[in-house]
Design an enzyme around this catalytic site. Structure first.
Site, PDB file in Angstrom:
ATOM      1  N   GLY A  17      -6.380  -8.015   1.384  1.00  0.00           N
ATOM      2  CA  GLY A  17      -7.992  -7.457   1.582  1.00  0.00           C
ATOM      3  C   GLY A  17      -8.794  -8.038   0.652  1.00  0.00           C
ATOM      4  O   GLY A  17     -10.095  -7.399   0.562  1.00  0.00           O
TER       5      GLY A  17
ATOM      6  N   GLU B 213       0.815  -1.226  -0.115  1.00  0.00           N
ATOM      7  CA  GLU B 213       0.104  -0.106  -0.102  1.00  0.00           C
ATOM      8  C   GLU B 213       0.768   1.337  -0.135  1.00  0.00           C
ATOM      9  O   GLU B 213       0.632   2.148  -0.754  1.00  0.00           O
ATOM     10  CB  GLU B 213      -0.969  -0.125   1.185  1.00  0.00           C
ATOM     11  CG  GLU B 213      -2.204  -1.055   1.035  1.00  0.00           C
ATOM     12  CD  GLU B 213      -2.677  -1.508   2.072  1.00  0.00           C
ATOM     13  OE1 GLU B 213      -2.427  -1.132   3.448  1.00  0.00           O
ATOM     14  OE2 GLU B 213      -3.470  -2.711   2.159  1.00  0.00           O
TER      15      GLU B 213
HETATM   16  P1  13P Z   1      -5.484  -8.374   5.010  1.00  0.00           P
HETATM   17  O1  13P Z   1      -5.279  -9.361   6.111  1.00  0.00           O
HETATM   18  O2  13P Z   1      -6.464  -7.594   5.176  1.00  0.00           O
HETATM   19  O3  13P Z   1      -5.354  -8.982   3.652  1.00  0.00           O
HETATM   20  O4  13P Z   1      -4.041  -7.505   4.934  1.00  0.00           O
HETATM   21  C1  13P Z   1      -2.727  -8.017   4.789  1.00  0.00           C
HETATM   22  C2  13P Z   1      -1.861  -6.799   5.165  1.00  0.00           C
HETATM   23  O5  13P Z   1      -1.786  -6.100   4.119  1.00  0.00           O
HETATM   24  C3  13P Z   1      -1.024  -6.728   6.358  1.00  0.00           C
HETATM   25  O6  13P Z   1       0.016  -5.994   5.965  1.00  0.00           O
END
Ligand code: 13P
Length: 244
Positions: A172, A98
């Protein structure tokens, strides 16, 4: 610095841009009553809450979600590794997809950050992983190799750094690679460098109470980096306690 060799598995809660004082108090109430033996639990809240959680948490380590590659000076909005060290923060995620996607983070700045963290005795959790397009073009290994080669500072060793494999398309989305694919990627990372044989390599991307046990049983998976499911404290505790 946290002695990583004391632990057999790692559970890192990446809260991302979520949390409030009320959320934290509700979260720590049940968590502080748990006893984790040989399991290293790390909470990564948004930065303004770091010190508050550090003060209240009884059985978890605290990690930052990012840091600056500058040490100090006129860099508005940045948080240095020196400041994190002053707050006695033990871990810091770097290179999360991200941050690569929304904040133009590059392999070279990730490497700078990891290097500064190690200098300040904070353990970087260095994230790598392919996009869906790269996966579909059979580029997973190539992408991982390039990211690892360009993000890992020379000073990174198994006792002062952690690697996290997080396929971008699994974050996500509720989608995960097959257990075989996870195993292959972790094995692939391990054989890239002699030092990596001893590294802790975490898996991240849609880990939840249903899939965590199987994922964590994979031989080369040493823990999980968890986003969404770590926001529900009952789920997070179950994920930790369900793993062997
Ligand atoms: P999720 O578990 O929501 O898929 O996110 C993973 C993540 O980016 C952890 O750093």
């Amino acid at each position: 610095m946290v002695e990583l060799s004391k632990f057999t598995s790692f559970f890192v809660a990446n809260w991302k841009l979520n949390g409030s004082f009320a959320f934290i108090n509700n979260y720590l109430d049940p968590l502080n009553n748990e006893k984790f033996i040989k399991k290293c639990v790390v909470l990564c809240p948004p930065s303004p809450y770091l010190y508050y959680i550090k003060d209240l948490s009884k059985n978890s380590f605290i990690g930052s979600q990012d840091c600056s590659y500058f040490e100090e000076g006129p860099y508005t909005g940045e948080i240095s590794t020196k400041i994190l060290s002053d707050l006695k923060i033990d871990f810091c995620i770097v290179g999360h997809s991200e941050r690569r996607k929304y904040f133009e983070e590059t392999n070279s700045t990730i490497k700078e950050k990891a290097s500064k963290l190690i200098e300040n005795e904070i353990i970087p959790i260095i994230c790598v992983g392919e996009t869906l397009e790269e996966k579909n073009n059979n580029l997973t290994n190539k992408v991982i190799k390039k990211q690892i080669e360009e993000c890992m500072p020379k000073s990174a060793k198994s006792d002062n750094a952690i690697i996290a494999y997080e396929p971008v398309w699994a974050i996500g989305t509720g989608l995960t690679p097959t257990l075989n694919e996870i195993e292959n990627s972790h094995k692939y990372i391990r054989q890239l460098n002699n030092e990596f044989i001893k590294f802790n390599i975490l898996y991240g991307g849609s880990v939840n109470i249903k899939n965590s046990k199987q994922i964590l049983e994979i031989e080369d998976v040493n823990g999980a980096l968890i986003g969404g499911a770590s926001l529900k404290i009952e789920d997070f505790i179950k994920i930790i306690s369900n793993s062997s």
